[in-house]
Design an enzyme around this catalytic site. Structure first.
Site, short mmCIF file in Angstrom:
data_model
loop_
_atom_site.label_atom_id
_atom_site.label_comp_id
_atom_site.label_asym_id
_atom_site.label_seq_id
_atom_site.Cartn_x
_atom_site.Cartn_y
_atom_site.Cartn_z
CG ASP A 1 -8.18 14.50 21.72
OD1 ASP A 1 -7.30 14.16 20.70
OD2 ASP A 1 -9.10 15.25 21.28
CG HIS B 1 -10.92 11.21 25.23
ND1 HIS B 1 -12.07 10.80 24.33
CD2 HIS B 1 -10.78 12.76 25.19
CE1 HIS B 1 -12.45 12.03 23.99
NE2 HIS B 1 -11.85 13.09 24.45
#
Length: 279
Positions: A99, A244
């Protein structure tokens, strides 16, 4: 090469990975009895999957799901009441998701590792990051990864108006289509904060909501070893892992991927991307 020719080539490469379509994801991700989706994790925290011990295996990566043209024309994307958070399917399949990117400091390292092991993953990108790094979106397209919408500026959507949420989603979808060559077919709400408006607007834009099963909490920079342990302890059939590649110092996330990915493959897990089915 002209831009339209480049996009045509990417569409051919991504015929199955992006699998443009709408209704009919039942049977793709985990659903409970009565065709209701499994309840998603609480905001900003992934529901840890039950640990599955890693065991040696004589085989590694198997063909990925999601490749090949649709069987029929796509229909309308249904409006969900909960995000999907786990895959179904045969074998020990898992999905890796990243992400907040793309970030030129860390995303290339993630892509390099995935390419080394011939693995596809999902990248939920933020529009304000993607607009300045469309070259990374193009690389994701060329290498068969799936790109999803993670809003423009990563806000808490439940605190915004309907008009603001629509803007966050629409602007990001436009940037993705411009750089990736296809509109996004998956959406993830920042912090895991969903409401009816996000589901409605996401469906209007042709996107399915995807959450996660295992949260590595890598954004807290807990140490590379801790991130590796969380992935390995949470590994299991159908698991969707949240990591991430932007939003801060993600060097630990990049280093952890290099350690846990070959271990998962050696243990017989199939790292794949989800397929949008057609009905």
């Amino acid at each position: 090469m002209k831009k339209d020719q480049l996009f045509t080539r990417r569409r051919v490469l991504l015929a199955g990975a992006t699998a443009v379509g709408a209704a009919g994801t039942a049977g793709l991700l985990a659903w409970g009895s009565g065709d209701k989706p499994v309840r998603a994790a609480a905001p900003a925290a992934g529901a840890p999957a039950r640990g599955v011990p890693l065991k040696p295996s004589a085989y590694r990566l198997q063909p990925l799901t999601g490749y090949g043209p649709p069987r029929t024309a796509p229909g309308r994307t249904p409006v969900r009441s909960e995000p999907m958070l786990k895959m179904t399917g045969r074998g020990r399949t898992m999905v890796l998701t990243f992400d907040d990117g793309p970030d030129p400091r860390y995303t290339p390292g993630v892509l390099d590792t995935l390419a080394e092991y011939d693995v596809r993953a999902m990248f939920f990108v933020c529009g304000e990051m993607a607009t300045d790094h469309k070259d990374l979106l193009a690389r994701m397209a060329d290498e068969g990864h799936v790109v999803g919408n993670h809003t423009w500026s990563h806000p808490l959507l439940t605190s915004l108006t309907r008009r603001q949420i629509r803007s966050e989603m629409t602007r990001t979808s436009e940037v993705i289509e411009d750089g990736y060559g296809e509109p996004p077919r998956w959406f993830r709400a920042p912090y895991g904060a969903w409401n009816r408006t996000t589901f409605q607007l996401g469906a209007e834009l042709g996107m399915e909501p995807l959450a996660w099963t295992v949260d590595t909490l890598d954004w807290t920079a807990p140490g590379t070893g801790t991130i590796v342990s969380r992935v390995q302890d949470g590994a299991g059939p159908g698991v969707v892992v949240l990591s991430h590649d932007a939003g801060g110092d993600r060097s630990q996330s990049v280093a952890a991927l290099r350690r846990y990915l070959p271990r998962l493959l050696d243990s017989g897990y199939h790292i794949t991307v989800p397929r949008r089915q057609y009905t």
